[in-house]
Write a protein that holds these residues in place. Structure first.
Motif, PDB file in Angstrom:
ATOM      1  N   PRO A   1       0.845  -1.198   0.000  1.00 24.90           N
ATOM      2  CA  PRO A   1       0.000   0.000   0.000  1.00 24.90           C
ATOM      3  C   PRO A   1       0.880   1.248   0.000  1.00 24.90           C
ATOM      4  N   GLY A   2       0.319   2.362  -0.427  1.00 26.94           N
ATOM      5  CA  GLY A   2       1.049   3.624  -0.347  1.00 26.94           C
ATOM      6  C   GLY A   2       1.323   3.961   1.108  1.00 26.94           C
ATOM      7  N   PHE A   3       2.468   4.601   1.353  1.00 30.40           N
ATOM      8  CA  PHE A   3       2.823   4.920   2.733  1.00 30.40           C
ATOM      9  C   PHE A   3       2.020   6.122   3.217  1.00 30.40           C
TER      10      PHE A   3
ATOM     11  N   PRO B   1       8.788  14.945  -4.093  1.00 27.67           N
ATOM     12  CA  PRO B   1       9.669  14.158  -3.202  1.00 27.67           C
ATOM     13  C   PRO B   1       8.905  13.175  -2.326  1.00 27.67           C
ATOM     14  N   LEU B   2       7.690  13.525  -1.961  1.00 29.00           N
ATOM     15  CA  LEU B   2       6.919  12.606  -1.128  1.00 29.00           C
ATOM     16  C   LEU B   2       6.571  11.345  -1.907  1.00 29.00           C
ATOM     17  N   LEU B   3       6.132  11.551  -3.147  1.00 24.04           N
ATOM     18  CA  LEU B   3       5.757  10.372  -3.933  1.00 24.04           C
ATOM     19  C   LEU B   3       6.980   9.531  -4.244  1.00 24.04           C
ATOM     20  N   ARG B   4       8.101  10.188  -4.476  1.00 23.47           N
ATOM     21  CA  ARG B   4       9.334   9.418  -4.696  1.00 23.47           C
ATOM     22  C   ARG B   4       9.645   8.534  -3.507  1.00 23.47           C
ATOM     23  N   SER B   5       9.252   9.007  -2.311  1.00 25.47           N
ATOM     24  CA  SER B   5       9.488   8.200  -1.109  1.00 25.47           C
ATOM     25  C   SER B   5       8.325   7.281  -0.808  1.00 25.47           C
ATOM     26  N   GLY B   6       7.336   7.259  -1.674  1.00 29.86           N
ATOM     27  CA  GLY B   6       6.228   6.340  -1.493  1.00 29.86           C
ATOM     28  C   GLY B   6       5.102   6.864  -0.635  1.00 29.86           C
ATOM     29  N   ILE B   7       5.165   8.153  -0.253  1.00 25.16           N
ATOM     30  CA  ILE B   7       4.127   8.693   0.630  1.00 25.16           C
ATOM     31  C   ILE B   7       2.963   9.172  -0.225  1.00 25.16           C
ATOM     32  N   THR B   8       1.816   8.597   0.002  1.00 25.06           N
ATOM     33  CA  THR B   8       0.658   8.974  -0.790  1.00 25.06           C
ATOM     34  C   THR B   8      -0.373   9.746   0.016  1.00 25.06           C
TER      35      THR B   8
ATOM     36  N   LEU C   1      -1.116   2.384  -4.480  1.00 23.84           N
ATOM     37  CA  LEU C   1      -0.240   1.225  -4.401  1.00 23.84           C
ATOM     38  C   LEU C   1       1.162   1.578  -4.857  1.00 23.84           C
ATOM     39  N   LEU C   2       2.130   0.886  -4.276  1.00 21.25           N
ATOM     40  CA  LEU C   2       3.525   1.030  -4.690  1.00 21.25           C
ATOM     41  C   LEU C   2       3.957  -0.301  -5.288  1.00 21.25           C
ATOM     42  N   LEU C   3       4.570  -0.224  -6.441  1.00 21.98           N
ATOM     43  CA  LEU C   3       5.115  -1.433  -7.051  1.00 21.98           C
ATOM     44  C   LEU C   3       6.630  -1.329  -6.978  1.00 21.98           C
ATOM     45  N   PHE C   4       7.225  -2.158  -6.137  1.00 25.21           N
ATOM     46  CA  PHE C   4       8.679  -2.137  -5.968  1.00 25.21           C
ATOM     47  C   PHE C   4       9.305  -3.134  -6.920  1.00 25.21           C
TER      48      PHE C   4
ATOM     49  N   LEU D   1       0.790   4.067  -7.981  1.00 26.11           N
ATOM     50  CA  LEU D   1      -0.595   4.297  -8.385  1.00 26.11           C
ATOM     51  C   LEU D   1      -1.293   5.117  -7.320  1.00 26.11           C
ATOM     52  N   LEU D   2      -1.931   6.196  -7.778  1.00 27.51           N
ATOM     53  CA  LEU D   2      -2.717   7.017  -6.873  1.00 27.51           C
ATOM     54  C   LEU D   2      -4.160   6.864  -7.285  1.00 27.51           C
ATOM     55  N   GLU D   3      -4.968   6.355  -6.438  1.00 34.23           N
ATOM     56  CA  GLU D   3      -6.373   6.101  -6.733  1.00 34.23           C
ATOM     57  C   GLU D   3      -6.522   5.405  -8.073  1.00 34.23           C
ATOM     58  N   GLY D   4      -5.724   4.406  -8.273  1.00 36.16           N
ATOM     59  CA  GLY D   4      -5.839   3.588  -9.459  1.00 36.16           C
ATOM     60  C   GLY D   4      -5.196   4.165 -10.700  1.00 36.16           C
ATOM     61  N   LYS D   5      -4.582   5.316 -10.591  1.00 37.91           N
ATOM     62  CA  LYS D   5      -3.942   5.916 -11.764  1.00 37.91           C
ATOM     63  C   LYS D   5      -2.436   5.873 -11.590  1.00 37.91           C
ATOM     64  N   VAL D   6      -1.772   5.489 -12.649  1.00 42.62           N
ATOM     65  CA  VAL D   6      -0.320   5.466 -12.594  1.00 42.62           C
ATOM     66  C   VAL D   6       0.166   6.900 -12.687  1.00 42.62           C
TER      67      VAL D   6
END
Lengths: 527, 435
Positions: free
Chosen positions: B85-87, B144-151, B408-411, B426-431
């Protein structure tokens, strides 16, 4: 990118041994730090906090089980009574339950083996600053305690378990503190008060320049110019000089605080330790007159208040009497606190002792370098001295035999039965400057009293029971006896020896300092 | 059973599919499936291997090993990849634009006496800053937040504030800093230190309003204005005799504090030293129901951990190895908290350096905690499921289950391997982010 990652992985692999401990060991230890099996078992509070939680639950339970701690096998130096060799101290809920040789220890009690160790009461420092209190004394004192202050650990490491900590520096008030301190009640060493009291007609708010009408005047360049009455030269206009009242002097305030590292409860022992006066505040006829007046007013107030209470009990409605003096003076008259004033000259000390005998309050003279000259006067007036045996002062010219300091002051005081407490040269913990000047040399300062002829027992009392009595807390701290607070030290030798370390410091029945775990003083065993 | 190929028939078959495509693209419906991935659902301790997560309409539709993938779904191959899940950044500090309140004081000397005019009295606190009202719409640069996975970020303003939860809105490279408030009603948050002024904020606010009403004077009710000792009795008797006293008018702020007092909502306390924890806990002995989220240093937690009430506290730690105070010993406080059963969450994004552009691996700091004793599941849930639950948003965030928001985060590898990167976000289902 690939290469980057592999480099990162390699670098991390290299780092791991340095920064990472085994998976279930949370504390990583440097080589040569603490080794297994060194020293005594760790205090339950800091190693595993679970028992404290249980204890909390127990405290809410209807019938709480007391917390016991037994210290077994040490030589107990009680200070108030004789030394008990290989005795046992049983502590129950922070107080000493039993002390002696054949004492039954409950099965659930935790035991500390102190065989071959010295056990003494915790030391009491009468003059501490910047230990355990964070703020500048602006707000409520107990809100500013910092039980995790490193200086608390430093103090515990030399055995100081409680002390009079200066929470407000003396001197003229500044800024908000000064504004707040505008005295509703006058204070004894308030210059402003003295001026108005001594000269009732004097109004410091009114400018004297404005009142004196100019005798001669003439016009120069269309402006009114005053002429000097003697030489008739024009007085050039300047800024009017208004006498500003001196800012109120806030007396120094210290509070008795226990060095209960890591625990807030029980940290404040007494809000006001002493009524502190500045040196020379009671010298001179006018000062003494004002002081007598203050004490009389306080005594009268206490009488009025007793009468008022009696009247309210009988159902009359009266206004309570107005407080004429500060709270400190009232508790001084009630003998709840002692007056502490620095004085070293014979003449000063004589005046002070006479005043204290006349007005009947407890007094502690700070310094008292020339006390060896007048031991009789001091003993009769029943005053205490706080001395620093290493302080030296040259005698005055022509009075070489009855002035200046003398190394045998402690011996003279002891033989005359004058209680004396020992203070270090500085009241703060200092890691810079001259070693041995600061609070961490308190027991060694007492050892210098032994060098000056005092007995070792008196020297130990001078940092335990005597200061406790001066603070009015002799029934709680300063000696080891049944019912006293369990503030005690386990030392690996005579506390007056420079080779001795405090192994464990127990405050309110809990070990708060352990030499082998707190990394304050070096950890090794002497041969 | 072989039939001759008939173009007509196959065309008929295709028709509904085409129409469905057209419809879904018109309505913005998009279906995405991540196949063959290791999915950390956080609903169970172990991740699902070789599983599929199906996302439809911005939400997770299905997750599991045997998920029927619709024919129109956009496929993301997850072979050897991990989905989490997104952080949730459980404490994201953000300074708000202040209203221009005059806090400066003037000192006036009249007749030799000093008076201080203007400003606030030293014992009062600042106004309650509501993050949801005061936050600017472009306050946070999300890149920067999204780069760190924070959604998702729980914004806590310094001082005395009412927090809110925000998330990126319409994120794209051209529009990187737009935010939307996901949850307006957050928690009361206060910065507290060990002095009278800030501890009084707690004391006065937690006290029930009725007693403070009595002390302030304007007792609107017709009841007897008795001193506090007898007020309880008289109040009770008057209500019994049938003179119903109207409930006291509570201000909005008082209502919020009442919630804290009753324990329905936690209080977020940002405290800067270990002593403050002891002071606050000693105040809270009077108010046993109060729940606290502590924003603290790891080393302070280490010092004061025996005083923290475990049942009503959560510590929000930053992801790093701390030093035991006054020593050279290092300590993994999250692992310690996990072993001593002190509830904890890890707050990512607390410091700007955590989010710096050079950060190759977003979970670098976390992976050190894992190498030194924290379990992987505890670590992952401390940044996803636990914060979502703390914020009361576990029904939409923090784990991978049907019906939840598809952040979601895909690592490209195990999420806590030090060199793993986020490949797709993915933010609310959008890449929105592809590495």
């Amino acid at each position: 990118m690939k290469t980057n990652r592999s480099i990162l992985r390699l670098w991390l692999l290299g780092c791991l041994p340095f920064s990472i401990a085994a998976s279930d060991v949370y504390a990583w230890q440097p080589p040569g730090g603490r080794g297994p099996g060194r020293g005594m078992p760790r205090d339950e509070n800091r190693q595993k906090p679970a028992p404290t939680e249980e204890e909390k639950k127990q405290s809410t339970a209807p019938k709480p089980e007391p917390q016991w701690l037994a210290i077994v096998g040490g030589d107990i130096h009680t200070v108030s009574r004789e030394v008990i060799r290989r005795g046992t101290i049983l502590i129950e809920d922070g107080k000493i339950k039993a002390i002696g040789k054949d004492i039954e220890i409950p099965d659930k009690a935790k035991r500390i083996d102190a065989t071959g160790k010295w056990i003494t009461p915790g030391f009491i420092a009468l003059n501490m600053s910047s230990v355990g209190v964070a703020g500048g004394g602006d707000g409520k004192l107990s809100d500013e305690f910092n039980p995790f202050d490193r200086n608390i650990q430093f103090s515990l490491s030399v055995g100081i378990t409680s002390g009079a900590v200066q929470v407000r520096a003396g001197g003229p008030g500044r800024g908000r503190r000064g504004a707040e301190a505008v005295p509703a009640m006058v204070r004894p060493n308030d210059e402003f008060y003295e001026v108005t009291e001594r000269f009732p007609g004097f109004d410091p708010d009114a400018s004297e320049l404005e009142n004196s009408a100019p005798e001669l005047e003439r016009r120069a360049f269309g402006e009114l110019v005053q002429l000097c009455p003697c030489c008739s030269l024009p007085i050039l206009p300047t800024e009017p000089i208004t006498p500003t009242p001196p800012s109120p002097i806030v007396p120094q305030k210290s509070s008795v605080i226990k060095m209960s590292f890591g625990q807030l409860e029980g940290m404040l022992v007494k809000e006001v330790a002493f009524l502190d006066l500045t040196p020379g505040a009671l010298t001179g006829a006018s000062n003494q007159l004002a002081w007598r007046d203050q004490i009389q007013k306080a005594k009268q107030y206490l009488k009025d208040q007793a009468a008022h209470e009696q009247a309210t009990r009988e159902g009359k409605k009266e206004n309570p009497p107005r407080k004429p003096v500060s709270d400190e003076i009232i508790s001084l008259v009630k003998k709840e606190i002692a007056l502490r004033i620095p004085a070293s000259r014979v003449s000063e000390m004589r005046e002070l002792t006479q005043l204290s005998r006349e007005l009947d309050y407890r007094m502690v003279i700070k310094g008292g370098l020339e006390g060896w000259v007048i031991p009789k006067d001091l003993a009769e007036a029943n005053v205490g001295l706080t001395i620093t045996p290493r302080v030296r002062r040259e005698p005055r010219f022509g009075e070489e035999d009855r002035s200046g300091s003398w190394i045998e002051l402690p011996r003279v005081l002891e033989s005359s039965g004058i209680p004396f407490a020992v203070e270090p040269l500085e009241g703060a913990v200092s890691m810079v400057g001259l070693a041995g000047r600061d609070l961490m040399s308190l027991p060694l300062e007492a050892a210098f009293a032994v060098r000056g002829g005092a007995s070792e027992a008196k020297a130990l009392a001078s940092i335990t029971l005597v200061p406790a009595t001066m603070l009015g807390l002799g029934d709680r701290i300063g000696s080891l006896d049944v019912g006293r607070d369990a503030d005690l030290l386990i030392l690996n030798g005579n506390p007056l020896d420079y080779r001795t370390y405090v192994e464990t410091a127990i405050v309110n029945g809990r070990p708060r300092y352990q030499r082998d775990q707190d990394f304050v003083l070096p950890v090794y065993d002497r041969k | 059973m072989k039939r001759p190929f008939s173009p007509f028939k196959s065309a008929w078959l295709l028709l509904p599919v085409i129409s469905f495509f057209a419809e879904s693209s018109l309505l913005g419906k998009e279906t995405i499936a991540i196949r063959n991935a290791t999915i950390h659902t956080l609903t169970a301790p172990a991740p699902l291997e070789n599983a599929t997560v199906l996302i439809e309409d911005g939400k997770i539709k299905e997750v599991g090993k045997e998920v029927a993938i619709p024919i129109d779904a956009k496929l993301l191959d997850g072979t050897n990849k991990h989905v989490t899940p997104g952080f949730v950044s459980v404490f994201y500090p953000l300074t708000l634009q202040r209203e221009s309140t005059s806090e400066e004081t003037r000192t006036v000397v009249v007749g030799g006496r000093t008076f201080t005019l203007g400003g606030r009295a030293p014992s009062t606190r600042g106004p309650l800053q509501k993050v949801s009202e005061l936050v600017r719409e472009d306050a946070i640069d999300w890149r920067p937040l999204l780069r760190s996975g924070i959604t998702t970020a729980h914004v806590v303003a310094p001082g005395y504030a009412y927090t809110a939860v925000v998330a990126p809105a319409n994120f794209s490279e051209e529009n990187p800093s737009q935010l939307k408030v996901v949850k307006k009603d957050g928690f009361l948050a206060a910065t507290i230190t060990n002095n009278e002024r800030s501890l009084d904020l707690l004391r006065t606010s937690l006290r029930p309003a009725s007693s403070s009403r009595g002390s302030r004077g304007p007792a609107g009710t017709g009841g007897p204005t008795a001193p506090s000792g007898s007020s309880n009795q008289s109040g009770a008797s008057s209500s019994q005799t049938g003179g119903p006293t109207p409930p006291p008018e509570l201000s909005e702020e008082q209502k919020l504090w009442a919630e804290v007092r009753e324990g329905t909502k936690p209080l977020v306390i940002n405290c800067n030293n270990a002593a403050t924890i002891l002071h606050v806990e000693s105040i809270l002995k009077e108010f046993p129901k109060v729940k606290v989220h502590w924003i603290v240093n790891g080393s302070d937690v280490y010092s004061a951990r025996s005083s923290i009430r475990k049942e009503n506290s959560t510590v929000l730690l930053s992801p790093r190895i701390d030093l035991i105070p006054n020593s050279r010993l290092r300590i993994n406080v999250p692992a310690l908290a996990a072993s001593e059963k002190i509830p904890f969450a890890i707050s990512l994004g607390q410091r700007p350096t955590d989010l710096s552009d050079s950060q190759v691996s977003p979970t670098f700091a976390m992976s050190i905690l894992i190498k030194t004793g924290l379990t992987e599941y505890d670590a992952l849930s401390a940044v996803t499921a636990v914060p979502a639950k703390l914020l009361g948003m576990e029904k939409s965030l923090g784990s991978i289950a049907p019906g939840l928001q598809a952040d979601l985060l895909l690592f490209d590898g195990p999420p806590f391997d030090v060199a793993t990167e986020i490949e797709t976000l993915l933010l609310e289902g959008k890449v929105v982010y592809e590495n």
